[in-house]
Design a protein around this motif. Structure first.
Motif, PDB file in Angstrom:
ATOM      1  N   ASN A 108       6.829  11.279   8.919  1.00  0.00           N
ATOM      2  CA  ASN A 108       8.247  11.554   9.114  1.00  0.00           C
ATOM      3  C   ASN A 108       9.046  10.273   8.915  1.00  0.00           C
ATOM      4  N   LEU A 109       9.914  10.256   7.887  1.00  0.00           N
ATOM      5  CA  LEU A 109      10.641   9.021   7.586  1.00  0.00           C
ATOM      6  C   LEU A 109      11.601   8.634   8.699  1.00  0.00           C
ATOM      7  N   LEU A 110      12.240   9.633   9.324  1.00  0.00           N
ATOM      8  CA  LEU A 110      13.191   9.351  10.407  1.00  0.00           C
ATOM      9  C   LEU A 110      12.490   8.626  11.549  1.00  0.00           C
ATOM     10  N   ALA A 111      11.297   9.133  11.937  1.00  0.00           N
ATOM     11  CA  ALA A 111      10.561   8.488  13.025  1.00  0.00           C
ATOM     12  C   ALA A 111      10.130   7.081  12.635  1.00  0.00           C
ATOM     13  N   ALA A 112       9.743   6.902  11.357  1.00  0.00           N
ATOM     14  CA  ALA A 112       9.321   5.572  10.913  1.00  0.00           C
ATOM     15  C   ALA A 112      10.472   4.576  11.007  1.00  0.00           C
ATOM     16  N   ILE A 113      11.688   5.024  10.634  1.00  0.00           N
ATOM     17  CA  ILE A 113      12.846   4.120  10.693  1.00  0.00           C
ATOM     18  C   ILE A 113      13.136   3.721  12.131  1.00  0.00           C
ATOM     19  N   ILE A 114      13.081   4.707  13.052  1.00  0.00           N
ATOM     20  CA  ILE A 114      13.371   4.403  14.452  1.00  0.00           C
ATOM     21  C   ILE A 114      12.321   3.449  15.018  1.00  0.00           C
ATOM     22  N   THR A 115      11.050   3.643  14.625  1.00  0.00           N
ATOM     23  CA  THR A 115       9.998   2.747  15.118  1.00  0.00           C
ATOM     24  C   THR A 115      10.217   1.320  14.621  1.00  0.00           C
ATOM     25  N   SER A 147       0.795  -1.220   0.000  1.00  0.00           N
ATOM     26  CA  SER A 147       0.000   0.000   0.000  1.00  0.00           C
ATOM     27  C   SER A 147       0.830   1.274   0.000  1.00  0.00           C
ATOM     28  N   GLN A 148       2.087   1.206   0.444  1.00  0.00           N
ATOM     29  CA  GLN A 148       2.838   2.456   0.580  1.00  0.00           C
ATOM     30  C   GLN A 148       3.363   2.950  -0.762  1.00  0.00           C
ATOM     31  N   LYS A 149       3.481   4.282  -0.884  1.00  0.00           N
ATOM     32  CA  LYS A 149       4.001   4.879  -2.114  1.00  0.00           C
ATOM     33  C   LYS A 149       5.491   5.188  -2.003  1.00  0.00           C
ATOM     34  N   ASN A 150       5.940   5.454  -0.782  1.00  0.00           N
ATOM     35  CA  ASN A 150       7.326   5.877  -0.596  1.00  0.00           C
ATOM     36  C   ASN A 150       8.253   4.661  -0.645  1.00  0.00           C
ATOM     37  N   LEU A 151       9.362   4.776  -1.405  1.00  0.00           N
ATOM     38  CA  LEU A 151      10.238   3.615  -1.583  1.00  0.00           C
ATOM     39  C   LEU A 151      10.847   3.159  -0.261  1.00  0.00           C
ATOM     40  N   ILE A 152      11.245   4.122   0.598  1.00  0.00           N
ATOM     41  CA  ILE A 152      11.853   3.741   1.878  1.00  0.00           C
ATOM     42  C   ILE A 152      10.816   3.079   2.769  1.00  0.00           C
ATOM     43  N   LYS A 153       9.542   3.536   2.694  1.00  0.00           N
ATOM     44  CA  LYS A 153       8.477   2.883   3.467  1.00  0.00           C
ATOM     45  C   LYS A 153       8.292   1.437   3.005  1.00  0.00           C
ATOM     46  N   ILE A 154       8.445   1.193   1.707  1.00  0.00           N
ATOM     47  CA  ILE A 154       8.310  -0.178   1.201  1.00  0.00           C
ATOM     48  C   ILE A 154       9.406  -1.060   1.797  1.00  0.00           C
TER      49      ILE A 154
END
Lengths: 117, 225, 83
Positions: free
Chosen positions: C26-33, A21-28
């Motif tokens: 926030n990508l930084l917070a997502a990575i830490i989580t 579901s995610q669009k962001n590559l890092i989220k994937i």
């Protein structure tokens, strides 16, 4: 232990949902690493046996009856190598993400549509 | 919109597939035959306290060799993808606390890593964990000194020599005893001491050095310049 | 019995953290989580009787993976700043 088995499957489903579901590559990639953790928990919980100790046969374990006293060592060995491979694969995926960002200046999966349909 | 519905259907399908795996799963009360053989063999044949280590290094040694190769290939792929740019950019200097602490701590962390991989057959831990701990020591160096440059020749030499020795030990086992990576080519020693379990500590130390140098390489490449 | 309770509590935290990590902007917070999920998983491995896996997960899963994510994020942001 059934609780850990359920937890592993829940994390696996969350990770796959994130990847889809995610669009962001890092989220994937984050979704992939959550699914990875879930799979490892499933495999380790299959090897668990009630009221038994870790497969390390020091003075805490009666060596002649060790087979009745320790948990299954094979899933531990499998997961141990899988974690290291998981790190290498995640690093490789992230380096692809950095390279893709250099080409298009975008992290959104919607901007990479060469192969759509 | 169609994508969202498809995702929900995919998740429902996966849930239906996984549900019988959870509800019908029966936990066994005893070890399987193979696992009992490994537990007994770890004491009788290999003299190693940690059963997981003897499974990884001896019984499934060929798998571990393949796995270390996969790690090497991933490192090579990352190094190929992320080429270094020699661009001068202004970098923030690390704080004095970090610099002082790292000069003191790096040696201790490397020592802990070496302890963990040499005692892999006695206590929890082994080559992979020890290698990662050594890599974190070098990570501390990278964080504390922004202009830090690793000598890649030394890393490559350590990495390739430990990989080559791993294979050589395996081939010696093939010549002198019954199979590839058999650990009985040197005396087994006394149960529960550091110099026991044949070649298991040697092979695990080599794995530790290989994993440590490869992960240091990955960290150095990912940091970029 | 107490180990089941610990796994249930940690499991609820991990599932919530997984959902939060996927929804944070926030990508930084997502990575830490996501790193915190791995750290809690290592406690679960210890309860399930495999200390070797627990050590590996604590050092690799929550340590090095988080660092590599952060380096990748840093590189992406640097590319952004250059242009």
């Amino acid at each position: 232990m059934i609780v850990a088995l359920i937890l592993g499957f829940a994390l696996l489903l969350i990770g796959i949902y994130g990847m889809l579901s995610q669009k962001n590559l890092i989220k994937i990639v984050i979704g992939f690493s959550i699914a990875d953790t879930g799979t490892h928990i499933i495999i380790v919980s299959i090897g668990y046996l009630r009221n038994r100790t870790a497969p390390i046969l020091n003075s805490a374990v009666d060596i002649s009856k060790a087979v009745q006293q320790v948990v299954d060592p094979i899933p531990s060995a499998l997961v141990l190598t899988a974690i290291v491979i998981g790190l290498a694969v995640t690093a490789l995926m992230l380096s692809f993400v950095v390279e893709l960002y250099k080409k298009r200046q975008s992290l959104s999966i919607d901007d990479y549509q060469e192969l759509k349909w | 919109m169609i994508k969202k519905i498809l995702i929900i259907f995919a998740m429902l399908g996966l849930f239906i597939v996984f549900l019988p795996l959870i509800t019908n799963f029966e936990f066994s009360q005893n070890l399987s035959e193979l696992a009992s053989k490994y537990v007994r063999g770890s004491v009788d044949e290999l003299n190693s306290q940690n059963v997981v280590t003897s499974v990884i290094v001896t019984y499934r040694g060929l798998d571990t060799l393949g796995e270390v190769t996969v790690l090497f290939l991933a490192t090579a792929g990352i190094g190929f993808l992320l080429k270094k740019k020699n661009k001068k950019s202004k970098k923030r200097v690390a704080s004095e606390i970090l610099q002082t602490a790292s000069s003191f701590l790096v040696a201790l962390i490397v020592l802990l890593g070496v302890y963990i991989f040499t005692h892999g057959h006695l206590t929890p831990g082994g080559g992979f964990q020890g290698g990662v701990i050594i890599a974190t020591a070098f990570l501390l160096l990278l964080l504390s000194d922004v202009n830090m440059k690793f000598n890649h020749t030394i890393l490559q030499v350590v990495e390739s020599f430990s990989g080559a020795f791993y294979v050589v030990i395996g081939i010696i086992g093939l010549v002198l005893t019954v199979g590839f990576l058999n650990s009985k080519i040197i005396p087994l020693g006394e149960y529960g001491t550091l110099f026991s379990a044949g070649t298991i500590p040697i092979i695990y130390s080599l794995i530790g050095l290989k994993v440590g140098s490869e992960l240091t390489n990955i960290l150095d490449t990912m940091r970029g310049e | 019995m107490i180990s089941v309770t610990i796994i249930i509590v940690l499991g609820i935290i991990m599932i919530v953290a997984g959902i939060v990590a996927l929804h944070l902007k926030n990508l930084l917070a997502a990575i830490i989580t996501a790193g915190a999920i791995s750290l809690l998983a290592s406690v679960i491995y210890l309860i399930l009787g495999s200390p070797d896996v627990a050590m590996t997960e604590a050092s690799i899963g929550s340590g090095l993976t988080t660092i590599i994510f952060l380096y990748a994020l840093n590189r992406v942001r640097k590319e952004n700043k250059d242009d």
